[in-house]
Design an enzyme around this catalytic site. Sequence first.
Site, PDB file in Angstrom:
ATOM      1  N   HIS A 124     -12.862 -14.930  -4.589  1.00  0.00           N
ATOM      2  CA  HIS A 124     -12.609 -13.495  -4.512  1.00  0.00           C
ATOM      3  C   HIS A 124     -13.173 -12.714  -5.687  1.00  0.00           C
ATOM      4  O   HIS A 124     -12.757 -11.584  -5.951  1.00  0.00           O
ATOM      5  CB  HIS A 124     -11.108 -13.217  -4.368  1.00  0.00           C
ATOM      6  CG  HIS A 124     -10.668 -13.174  -2.943  1.00  0.00           C
ATOM      7  ND1 HIS A 124     -10.417 -12.013  -2.274  1.00  0.00           N
ATOM      8  CD2 HIS A 124     -10.490 -14.162  -2.046  1.00  0.00           C
ATOM      9  CE1 HIS A 124     -10.078 -12.276  -1.028  1.00  0.00           C
ATOM     10  NE2 HIS A 124     -10.115 -13.571  -0.861  1.00  0.00           N
ATOM     11  N   ASP A 185      -1.531  -7.974  -5.858  1.00  0.00           N
ATOM     12  CA  ASP A 185      -1.250  -7.415  -4.530  1.00  0.00           C
ATOM     13  C   ASP A 185      -1.611  -8.393  -3.419  1.00  0.00           C
ATOM     14  O   ASP A 185      -1.048  -8.332  -2.327  1.00  0.00           O
ATOM     15  CB  ASP A 185      -2.037  -6.116  -4.337  1.00  0.00           C
ATOM     16  CG  ASP A 185      -1.451  -4.973  -5.149  1.00  0.00           C
ATOM     17  OD1 ASP A 185      -0.244  -4.988  -5.425  1.00  0.00           O
ATOM     18  OD2 ASP A 185      -2.217  -4.057  -5.520  1.00  0.00           O
ATOM     19  N   GLU A 296       3.766   1.514  -7.386  1.00  0.00           N
ATOM     20  CA  GLU A 296       2.331   1.745  -7.307  1.00  0.00           C
ATOM     21  C   GLU A 296       2.104   3.130  -6.702  1.00  0.00           C
ATOM     22  O   GLU A 296       3.048   3.863  -6.413  1.00  0.00           O
ATOM     23  CB  GLU A 296       1.615   0.670  -6.479  1.00  0.00           C
ATOM     24  CG  GLU A 296       1.485  -0.665  -7.192  1.00  0.00           C
ATOM     25  CD  GLU A 296       0.466  -1.593  -6.556  1.00  0.00           C
ATOM     26  OE1 GLU A 296      -0.275  -1.138  -5.653  1.00  0.00           O
ATOM     27  OE2 GLU A 296       0.392  -2.769  -6.958  1.00  0.00           O
TER      28      GLU A 296
END
Length: 545
Positions: A124, A185, A296
């Site tokens: 990623h 997240d 957030e």
Amino acid sequence: MKLPPLSFLKQNNICLKIIMIVFLSCTPDRIINLCSNHSFANPTSPQLLNSTNTLSSLETDGLDGYFSFENNQHAAKDFGNIYHFLPSAVLYPKSVPDISTTIRHIFDMGSASELTVAARGHGHSLQGQAQAHQGIVINMESLQGLEMQVHTGEMPYVDVSGGELWINILHETLKHGLAPKSWTDYLHLTVGGTLSNAGISGQAFRHGPQINNVYQLEIVTGKGEVVTCSAKQNADLFYAVLGGLGQFGIITQARISLEPAPKMAKWIRVLYSEFSIFSHDQENLISSENSFDYIEGFVIINRTGLLNNWRTSFSPKDPLQANQFNSDGRTLYCLEMVKYFNPDEAKAMNQSIENLLSQLSYIPSTLFQSEVSYVEFLDRVHVSEKKLQAKGLWEVPHPWLNLLIPKSRISEFAEVVFGNILADTSNGPILIYPVNQSKWNNRTSLVTPDEDVFYLVAFLSSAMPSSTGRDGLGHILTQNKRILDFCATAQLGMKQYLPQYNKQEEWRAHFGSQWEIFVQRKSAYDPLAILAPGQRIFQKAIRNS
């Protein structure tokens, strides 16, 4: 497929097939577009051929895992899908000695070898950071078979492999009623990958990033040494590796701090039309002792007046008003909050939330609330991933830009970026939320703005490969550059999170006063610059034949 032993390859004079991808430049100097026009060529470097042939002296009979020399295109691709560098080989280790033996072998080859090593987790990275052009990529997920050990007690923790996914850690620790304190997240990332950066999410204002919640590490350095380190043992290496971008060692094991795990999450979203009110409420929430467990926010830039799916999966408190809400073409700001609880605490939890909400100045008709399981909330992004995969929209270029902006300059940043540079639309979520500097350990390699409170602003764009319009890679990269240029010209004191630079002078500016320490640590733990070449911080010195 498992290949024959390396001794067999050497004895039979089988050459390693190395493919080099030639890139098509989109704009001068900076932008490389790998969406099309890939061409292939054979290597011509005598040093490289010598290095890969010498690598064959490593006997696979002495390794628990194995090397793969063909069909390694997956190791030249990552989530960013912008850079593609093909390695000479991929190591699939089954033990830590597999990794240390390989790196020690390359280290012993000295500067006569061009080989470098990159540790790859779940792939990623965004800019080829986990790739090694004509080097060796270590598939860290091959270590996932190592057993996780959960230790209960006054200070509970779990010992995990550096290649383990956080989602697997969550499921295993929940069997003991425990869970890590700090998250990202997205949980389908490896421990080594997030700890090499920081690991940030909406819990960071309270617990700090993931690198602040580690008791101990096992590291394989650039010399091939296996070192156990902590705040009390080999502390310099411990702090160097945390947030160290893979420059000083490969994380093969980590001891992660745990806490009692809740069962449920109260998930809330509200909207604001004024950034000053939105940021004021966010800052008050993160400074309050009795606040939410997760805070957030994100920006909604949509000039049509019709809102997108910001409230997906939510049941509105007032369906009529909320569903009829129209943005009138304004930029809106969504505050996202979560309170964890157990079923028997529901009444007290709801009273606490009502009190907290009464102190906020959001648009009343936009209150959305939902109750979900703790796991469902933490793994929420994976649900979106599966939907995008089904539409063929997951494996597209992701030119993400992640910034840390000082609190004192965030209003100026918002006015210019959200009101001017992104005047028409955005190509993905834009996250924005404040964190407390006091929760971040300044001994790690991570650098942050020099203020008590700073904001994470993340532009999570997706580009359409064939597009030359506003949703195309070229346009988004140009837009990112405009944002960076503004930060530099206005001297905001911004720092990049998941930093992306191509020149060492840019890295020097990024680390600032910490640069000399960073260089000293590199010299101590990876003196030949073998590790993490994809970060483009240090270049391995090669002795000409």
